[in-house]
Enzyme design. Structure first.
Site, PDB file in Angstrom:
ATOM      1  N   ARG A  48      12.579 -16.453   4.777  1.00 33.68           N
ATOM      2  CA  ARG A  48      11.335 -15.909   5.198  1.00 33.68           C
ATOM      3  C   ARG A  48      10.422 -16.820   5.810  1.00 33.68           C
ATOM      4  O   ARG A  48       9.437 -17.137   5.322  1.00 33.68           O
ATOM      5  CB  ARG A  48      10.743 -15.213   3.939  1.00 33.68           C
ATOM      6  CG  ARG A  48      11.341 -14.691   2.787  1.00 33.68           C
ATOM      7  CD  ARG A  48      12.098 -13.351   3.327  1.00 33.68           C
ATOM      8  NE  ARG A  48      10.986 -12.112   3.295  1.00 33.68           N
ATOM      9  CZ  ARG A  48      10.462 -11.484   2.629  1.00 33.68           C
ATOM     10  NH1 ARG A  48      11.035 -11.705   1.299  1.00 33.68           N
ATOM     11  NH2 ARG A  48       9.535 -10.675   2.652  1.00 33.68           N
ATOM     12  N   ASP A  60      14.496  -1.941   2.794  1.00 27.54           N
ATOM     13  CA  ASP A  60      14.168  -1.837   1.314  1.00 27.54           C
ATOM     14  C   ASP A  60      14.813  -0.679   0.567  1.00 27.54           C
ATOM     15  O   ASP A  60      14.453  -0.578  -0.533  1.00 27.54           O
ATOM     16  CB  ASP A  60      12.538  -1.505   1.274  1.00 27.54           C
ATOM     17  CG  ASP A  60      11.709  -2.871   1.778  1.00 27.54           C
ATOM     18  OD1 ASP A  60      10.623  -2.866   2.157  1.00 27.54           O
ATOM     19  OD2 ASP A  60      12.410  -3.936   1.927  1.00 27.54           O
ATOM     20  N   CYS A  94      12.531 -16.888  -0.733  1.00 32.26           N
ATOM     21  CA  CYS A  94      12.573 -15.932  -1.861  1.00 32.26           C
ATOM     22  C   CYS A  94      14.072 -15.591  -1.922  1.00 32.26           C
ATOM     23  O   CYS A  94      14.988 -15.976  -1.372  1.00 32.26           O
ATOM     24  CB  CYS A  94      11.813 -14.820  -1.635  1.00 32.26           C
ATOM     25  SG  CYS A  94      12.261 -13.513  -0.814  1.00 32.26           S
ATOM     26  N   VAL A 126       7.355  -7.465  10.775  1.00 31.87           N
ATOM     27  CA  VAL A 126       6.400  -6.779  10.140  1.00 31.87           C
ATOM     28  C   VAL A 126       4.957  -7.571   9.883  1.00 31.87           C
ATOM     29  O   VAL A 126       3.961  -7.419  10.347  1.00 31.87           O
ATOM     30  CB  VAL A 126       6.808  -6.005   8.633  1.00 31.87           C
ATOM     31  CG1 VAL A 126       5.511  -5.311   8.030  1.00 31.87           C
ATOM     32  CG2 VAL A 126       7.608  -4.861   9.083  1.00 31.87           C
ATOM     33  N   ARG A 167       4.987 -13.978  -1.533  1.00 28.93           N
ATOM     34  CA  ARG A 167       4.919 -14.403  -0.041  1.00 28.93           C
ATOM     35  C   ARG A 167       4.016 -13.896   0.838  1.00 28.93           C
ATOM     36  O   ARG A 167       3.356 -14.056   1.697  1.00 28.93           O
ATOM     37  CB  ARG A 167       6.313 -14.193   0.572  1.00 28.93           C
ATOM     38  CG  ARG A 167       7.544 -14.953   0.031  1.00 28.93           C
ATOM     39  CD  ARG A 167       8.555 -14.504   0.932  1.00 28.93           C
ATOM     40  NE  ARG A 167       8.149 -15.128   2.281  1.00 28.93           N
ATOM     41  CZ  ARG A 167       7.504 -14.281   3.245  1.00 28.93           C
ATOM     42  NH1 ARG A 167       7.118 -13.053   2.993  1.00 28.93           N
ATOM     43  NH2 ARG A 167       7.627 -14.683   4.377  1.00 28.93           N
ATOM     44  N   ILE A 216      18.741  -7.122   8.648  1.00 23.99           N
ATOM     45  CA  ILE A 216      17.386  -7.680   8.642  1.00 23.99           C
ATOM     46  C   ILE A 216      17.189  -8.994   7.801  1.00 23.99           C
ATOM     47  O   ILE A 216      16.791 -10.021   8.284  1.00 23.99           O
ATOM     48  CB  ILE A 216      16.275  -6.587   7.993  1.00 23.99           C
ATOM     49  CG1 ILE A 216      16.309  -5.039   8.820  1.00 23.99           C
ATOM     50  CG2 ILE A 216      14.785  -7.272   7.758  1.00 23.99           C
ATOM     51  CD1 ILE A 216      15.618  -5.350  10.348  1.00 23.99           C
ATOM     52  N   ARG A 271       6.807  -5.723  -9.878  1.00 21.58           N
ATOM     53  CA  ARG A 271       6.034  -6.153  -8.754  1.00 21.58           C
ATOM     54  C   ARG A 271       5.710  -4.916  -7.724  1.00 21.58           C
ATOM     55  O   ARG A 271       4.731  -4.835  -6.923  1.00 21.58           O
ATOM     56  CB  ARG A 271       6.966  -7.124  -7.744  1.00 21.58           C
ATOM     57  CG  ARG A 271       6.879  -8.550  -8.307  1.00 21.58           C
ATOM     58  CD  ARG A 271       7.476  -9.491  -7.557  1.00 21.58           C
ATOM     59  NE  ARG A 271       6.902  -9.433  -6.199  1.00 21.58           N
ATOM     60  CZ  ARG A 271       7.243 -10.479  -5.202  1.00 21.58           C
ATOM     61  NH1 ARG A 271       8.228 -11.187  -5.388  1.00 21.58           N
ATOM     62  NH2 ARG A 271       6.408 -10.329  -3.933  1.00 21.58           N
ATOM     63  N   LYS A 310       2.832   0.015  -1.704  1.00 18.69           N
ATOM     64  CA  LYS A 310       2.604  -1.368  -2.059  1.00 18.69           C
ATOM     65  C   LYS A 310       2.223  -2.071  -0.617  1.00 18.69           C
ATOM     66  O   LYS A 310       1.498  -2.976  -0.489  1.00 18.69           O
ATOM     67  CB  LYS A 310       3.703  -2.058  -2.587  1.00 18.69           C
ATOM     68  CG  LYS A 310       3.884  -3.550  -2.714  1.00 18.69           C
ATOM     69  CD  LYS A 310       4.912  -4.107  -3.471  1.00 18.69           C
ATOM     70  CE  LYS A 310       6.300  -4.145  -2.721  1.00 18.69           C
ATOM     71  NZ  LYS A 310       6.308  -5.419  -1.820  1.00 18.69           N
ATOM     72  N   ASN A 311       3.150  -1.885   0.149  1.00 19.99           N
ATOM     73  CA  ASN A 311       3.462  -2.628   1.587  1.00 19.99           C
ATOM     74  C   ASN A 311       2.389  -2.243   2.705  1.00 19.99           C
ATOM     75  O   ASN A 311       2.380  -2.808   3.639  1.00 19.99           O
ATOM     76  CB  ASN A 311       4.743  -2.572   2.323  1.00 19.99           C
ATOM     77  CG  ASN A 311       5.983  -3.290   1.281  1.00 19.99           C
ATOM     78  OD1 ASN A 311       5.537  -4.152   0.518  1.00 19.99           O
ATOM     79  ND2 ASN A 311       7.101  -3.267   1.685  1.00 19.99           N
TER      80      ASN A 311
HETATM   81  C1  EPZ Z   1       8.026  -6.843   5.087  1.00 19.89           C
HETATM   82  O1  EPZ Z   1       8.330  -8.206   4.812  1.00 19.89           O
HETATM   83  C2  EPZ Z   1       7.821  -6.323   3.585  1.00 19.89           C
HETATM   84  N1  EPZ Z   1       6.966  -6.749   2.962  1.00 19.89           N
HETATM   85  C3  EPZ Z   1       9.382  -6.129   3.052  1.00 19.89           C
HETATM   86  O2  EPZ Z   1       9.395  -5.408   1.810  1.00 19.89           O
HETATM   87  C4  EPZ Z   1      10.419  -5.459   3.986  1.00 19.89           C
HETATM   88  O3  EPZ Z   1      11.561  -5.670   3.555  1.00 19.89           O
HETATM   89  C5  EPZ Z   1      10.089  -6.169   5.460  1.00 19.89           C
HETATM   90  O4  EPZ Z   1       8.782  -6.002   5.821  1.00 19.89           O
HETATM   91  C6  EPZ Z   1      11.125  -5.453   6.431  1.00 19.89           C
HETATM   92  O5  EPZ Z   1      10.601  -4.211   6.535  1.00 19.89           O
HETATM   93  C7  EPZ Z   1       5.605  -6.353   2.880  1.00 19.89           C
HETATM   94  O6  EPZ Z   1       5.324  -5.741   3.626  1.00 19.89           O
HETATM   95  C8  EPZ Z   1       4.916  -7.078   1.948  1.00 19.89           C
HETATM   96  P1  EPZ Z   1       9.495  -9.321   8.255  1.00 19.89           P
HETATM   97  P2  EPZ Z   1       8.050  -9.388   6.082  1.00 19.89           P
HETATM   98  O7  EPZ Z   1       8.348 -10.388   8.849  1.00 19.89           O
HETATM   99  O8  EPZ Z   1       7.052  -8.999   6.829  1.00 19.89           O
HETATM  100  C9  EPZ Z   1      12.203 -12.542  10.186  1.00 19.89           C
HETATM  101  C10 EPZ Z   1       9.997  -5.330  -0.294  1.00 19.89           C
HETATM  102  O9  EPZ Z   1      10.946  -5.063  -0.916  1.00 19.89           O
HETATM  103  N2  EPZ Z   1      10.992 -13.303  10.559  1.00 19.89           N
HETATM  104  O10 EPZ Z   1       9.563  -7.850   9.046  1.00 19.89           O
HETATM  105  O11 EPZ Z   1       8.267 -10.530   5.297  1.00 19.89           O
HETATM  106  C11 EPZ Z   1      12.590 -12.600   8.711  1.00 19.89           C
HETATM  107  O12 EPZ Z   1      13.177 -13.862   8.143  1.00 19.89           O
HETATM  108  C12 EPZ Z   1       9.615  -6.425   0.699  1.00 19.89           C
HETATM  109  O13 EPZ Z   1       9.017  -4.298  -0.512  1.00 19.89           O
HETATM  110  C13 EPZ Z   1      11.203 -14.595  11.217  1.00 19.89           C
HETATM  111  O14 EPZ Z   1      12.119 -14.897  11.718  1.00 19.89           O
HETATM  112  O15 EPZ Z   1       9.459  -9.017   7.075  1.00 19.89           O
HETATM  113  C14 EPZ Z   1      13.280 -11.358   8.479  1.00 19.89           C
HETATM  114  O16 EPZ Z   1      14.756 -11.837   8.950  1.00 19.89           O
HETATM  115  C15 EPZ Z   1      11.111  -7.094   0.860  1.00 19.89           C
HETATM  116  N3  EPZ Z   1       9.962 -15.299  11.607  1.00 19.89           N
HETATM  117  C16 EPZ Z   1      12.767 -10.583   9.769  1.00 19.89           C
HETATM  118  O17 EPZ Z   1      12.053 -11.333  10.578  1.00 19.89           O
HETATM  119  C17 EPZ Z   1       8.558 -14.743  11.163  1.00 19.89           C
HETATM  120  O18 EPZ Z   1       7.580 -15.534  11.448  1.00 19.89           O
HETATM  121  C18 EPZ Z   1      11.899  -9.172   9.091  1.00 19.89           C
HETATM  122  O19 EPZ Z   1      11.031  -9.786   8.402  1.00 19.89           O
HETATM  123  C19 EPZ Z   1       8.683 -13.584  10.270  1.00 19.89           C
HETATM  124  C20 EPZ Z   1       9.851 -13.013   9.772  1.00 19.89           C
END
Ligand code: EPZ
Length: 420
Positions: free
Chosen positions: A123, A307, A118, A166, A94, A329, A399, A22-23
């Site tokens: 986020r 995850d 969420c 990510v 999101r 995280i 989802r 999915k991701n």
């Molecule tokens: C991706 O979310 C995944 N979703 C998430 O999977 C996964 O848990 C996450 O990466 C971490 O591996 C998809 O790929 C669709 P991040 P993402 O940006 O990109 C902070 C699932 O269950 N942050 O790496 O949103 C954020 O708040 C989902 O499949 C900022 O501060 O994750 C978090 O604490 C859930 N500012 C940390 O970074 C930003 O601009 C990691 O978030 C962006 C993020």
């Protein structure tokens, strides 16, 4: 709302075929905005988040259709210059915010709803916006939307992320692919899903190189030429079914996986007493001996995946000892704990740490899903214990898990969906 009835206490045995990631699928599908022509992707999971994204892309001038009896997704370019991504869709998924960069790169403008938070956290997207500004975007936030524009196209630049993200890394990669000149991203996320996005774009003519030092170098190109691309297998789905084998004291052959993406999950599972036999693109998993407690922290890849945290915690509830699980995280990813407590778990939360004392078994109960991975952890708990566990708010599960009851039934689970 649909619910799932799980009559547990059976040892699972048999084979599970893992779907596409999915991701990895979501950013690759979104990157179709960068193309003028149609494209076709393979191994795309038929999960709710992908269907939600298909609806969003429709508003952005792309029609996508799954082939009936396989996981090929065809994306047709219908209309250009559609660049409004509304809150009505964004609030349900999101990841839709990732259209911001490609729209800007392709059309020089975008109006995208802020995704909002969420269940698992606020986020924010500050790092996404930082990357776009570095590439020359002019951004304003108005009425809950990001309005973005750039005069003569994005310009390559140095992007130094102060925090590994990510989504922000994916935003920067997709935006820089069509920018003029060179972009150097440092402190990038290097999850397998990000590398899959890079491999896809490079197969279509992009010029992106990456190193283990979290550095990604992108030389902008003018156009991309689509080629048929198969998305990587879902490493989190694979890890989830591995836990299902262990928590029911069963034995499963988990197929169509990428073994290289499962190192951190295998390390934790072996530490907890799993016996894992590895083949080319599958693995056989069962308990080696009694389940043992573990001490883990969620980290960015290649560390232990956030995850997989809820699933491992559920398994840890049945070991003979005390496990410590730290969520580093997301700020609020312990929502599954309250429902696990209702099923008889013994877990104490101390800030970002959960102290899990093993119990003999879960008690079946009626429970409520709160987010994607929390919901599957309740299915795992239900599978492990006699009696009927009813899981409500199944839309969270749908989802990200394709045909979960069908896959579990094939391994001997007694599981039934009640359409609500
Ligand atoms: C991706 O979310 C995944 N979703 C998430 O999977 C996964 O848990 C996450 O990466 C971490 O591996 C998809 O790929 C669709 P991040 P993402 O940006 O990109 C902070 C699932 O269950 N942050 O790496 O949103 C954020 O708040 C989902 O499949 C900022 O501060 O994750 C978090 O604490 C859930 N500012 C940390 O970074 C930003 O601009 C990691 O978030 C962006 C993020």
């Amino acid at each position: 709302m649909d619910k799932l009835l799980v009559r547990g206490g059976k040892k699972l045995s048999g084979e599970v075929i893992i779907s596409g990631s999915k991701n990895a699928s979501l950013p690759i599908i979104i990157s179709s905005i960068l193309f003028n022509n149609d494209l076709e992707l393979g191994n795309v999971p038929k999960v709710k988040d992908v269907y939600t994204l298909i609806n969003l892309l429709k508003l952005l001038g792309k029609n996508s259709v799954f082939e009936q009896d396989n996981s090929n997704l065809k994306i047709f370019n219908i209309k250009n210059n559609k660049y409004l991504a509304p809150y009505s869709i964004m609030k349900t998924m999101r990841a839709g915010v990732l259209v911001l960069g490609p729209l800007l790169a392709k059309y020089g403008k975008a109006k995208v709803s802020l995704p909002g938070g969420c269940a698992i956290g606020a986020r924010p997207i500050n790092l996404h916006l930082y990357a776009l500004k570095k590439l020359g975007a002019i951004l304003s936030i108005k009425d809950g939307y990001v309005e973005a524009k750039v005069k003569n196209g994005l310009i390559g630049n140095k992007i130094r992320f102060k925090k590994i993200s990510v989504g922000a890394t994916e935003c920067a990669i997709m935006s820089a692919t069509l920018a003029k000149g060179k972009t150097i991203i440092t402190n990038a996320a290097i999850e397998p899903e990000i590398i899959d996005l890079i491999e896809f774009l490079n197969s279509c003519g992009a010029k992106i190189s990456w190193g283990k030092n979290r550095k990604i170098i992108i030389r902008g190109v003018r156009t991309l030429k689509p080629v048929k691309y198969n998305v990587i297998p879902d490493r989190i789905e694979a890890g989830t079914y591995a836990v299902a084998a262990l928590i029911t004291d069963g034995k499963l052959l988990i197929k169509k996986v990428n073994i290289a993406h499962l190192d951190s999950t295998f390390n934790v599972l072996k530490d907890m007493g799993a016996k894992i036999k590895i083949f080319t693109d599958s693995f056989l998993i069962s308990r080696n001996k009694k389940l043992r407690p573990t001490k883990i922290k969620t980290k960015v890849y290649p560390g232990f995946a956030t995850d997989m945290q809820a699933q491992i915690m559920t398994l840890a509830c049945l070991t003979d000892g005390t496990s410590v699980i730290k969520e580093d995280i997301f700020e609020n990813r312990f929502l599954h704990i309250s429902e696990l407590l209702r099923m008889g778990a013994n877990i104490e939360i101390k800030k970002q740490k959960a102290i899990v004392k093993g119990v003999k078994n879960f008690n079946s109960a009626e429970v409520m899903a709160t987010d994607l991975r929390a919901s599957v952890s309740l299915v795992l708990a239900g599978l492990s214990t006699k009696g009927i566990t009813t899981i409500n708010r199944l839309y969270h599960l749908d989802r990200g898990y394709e045909k979960i009851e069908k896959k579990l039934k094939l391994c001997g689970a007694d599981i039934q969906r009640i359409n609500g």
